[in-house]
Scaffold this motif. Structure first.
Motif, PDB file in Angstrom:
ATOM      1  N   TYR A  98      44.409  43.487  28.624  1.00 50.77           N
ATOM      2  CA  TYR A  98      43.132  43.257  27.929  1.00 50.77           C
ATOM      3  C   TYR A  98      42.202  44.453  28.119  1.00 50.77           C
ATOM      4  O   TYR A  98      41.587  44.934  27.156  1.00 50.77           O
ATOM      5  N   SER A 109      30.224  39.760  40.198  1.00 45.10           N
ATOM      6  CA  SER A 109      31.231  40.292  41.112  1.00 45.10           C
ATOM      7  C   SER A 109      30.566  41.370  41.950  1.00 45.10           C
ATOM      8  O   SER A 109      29.426  41.753  41.684  1.00 45.10           O
ATOM      9  N   TRP A 112      37.031  35.079  23.008  1.00 41.24           N
ATOM     10  CA  TRP A 112      37.473  34.348  24.197  1.00 41.24           C
ATOM     11  C   TRP A 112      37.365  32.844  23.950  1.00 41.24           C
ATOM     12  O   TRP A 112      36.635  32.399  23.046  1.00 41.24           O
TER      13      TRP A 112
END
Ligand code: ECB
Length: 134
Positions: free
Chosen positions: A20, A56, A107
Motif C-alpha cells: 500500500y 503513533s 478504505w
C-alpha cells in the motif's frame, strides 16, 4: 442501528501495508519506520458524524467527516496528496472513496467480533489491518 465504532483501538496485525505504501509512493526510509509502528485509533461517532484520530510515535493523522458529505482531504504527514473524499455506509461498514491522483484509493472499516478491521486500498494494492479495543 448502524455499527458503533466509538472507542480506542490498538493495532494488532497488518498485512501488505508495504505494498500500500509503495503504491502511494512513500520512500524507503519512511516505509521502514512506518511498518514498525503500532498505531492507535480513537473513533468518535455521533450519528453520522465521525472523527478518527490515528496516532503513533512517528506521525499522527486526524480526519473528521459526515456520512455522505464530500470533503477535501490533505493526507498531511501521510503521502501529502490532496483528494476529495466521501464516506458512506455499506451495511455495517463505512466505506471511504478518495478521489484524486491515485486510482482506486480508499478504505473500509468494519467490526468483526471484538475487532476493528481496516482495509486500505490504492491502485492494485490492498492492506488489511486489525485493531483490538484498548
Ligand atoms: C498515522 C499513523 C501511520 C503513520 C505512517 C507514517 C508514514 C507512512 C506514510 C504514508 C502511508 C500512508 C498512509 C498511512 C496509513 C495509515 C494511516 C491512516 C490511514 C487512514 O486513512 O486511516 C483512515 C481510516 O482509519 C482515517 O484517516
Amino acid at each position: 442501528m448502524p455499527a458503533d465504532f466509538n472507542g480506542t483501538w490498538n493495532l494488532v496485525s497488518s498485512e501488505n501495508f508495504e505494498g500500500y505504501m509503495v503504491a502511494l509512493g512513500i520512500d524507503f526510509a519512511t516505509r521502514k519506520i512506518a511498518k514498525m509502528l503500532k498505531p492507535q485509533k480513537v473513533f468518535k461517532q455521533d450519528g453520522d458524524s465521525f472523527s478518527i484520530s490515528t496516532t503513533s510515535t512517528f506521525r499522527s493523522y486526524l480526519v473528521e467527516f459526515r456520512i455522505g458529505e464530500e470533503f477535501e482531504e490533505d493526507n498531511k504527514g501521510l503521502d501529502n496528496r490532496k483528494c476529495k473524499s466521501v464516506v458512506n455506509w455499506d451495511g455495517d461498514k463505512i466505506v471511504c472513496v478518495q478521489t484524486g491522483e491515485k486510482k482506486n484509493r480508499g478504505w473500509t472499516h468494519w467490526i468483526e467480533g471484538d475487532d476493528l478491521y481496516l482495509e486500505l486500498r490504492c491502485e492494485d494494492q490492498v492492506s488489511t489491518q486489525v485493531f483490538k479495543r484498548a
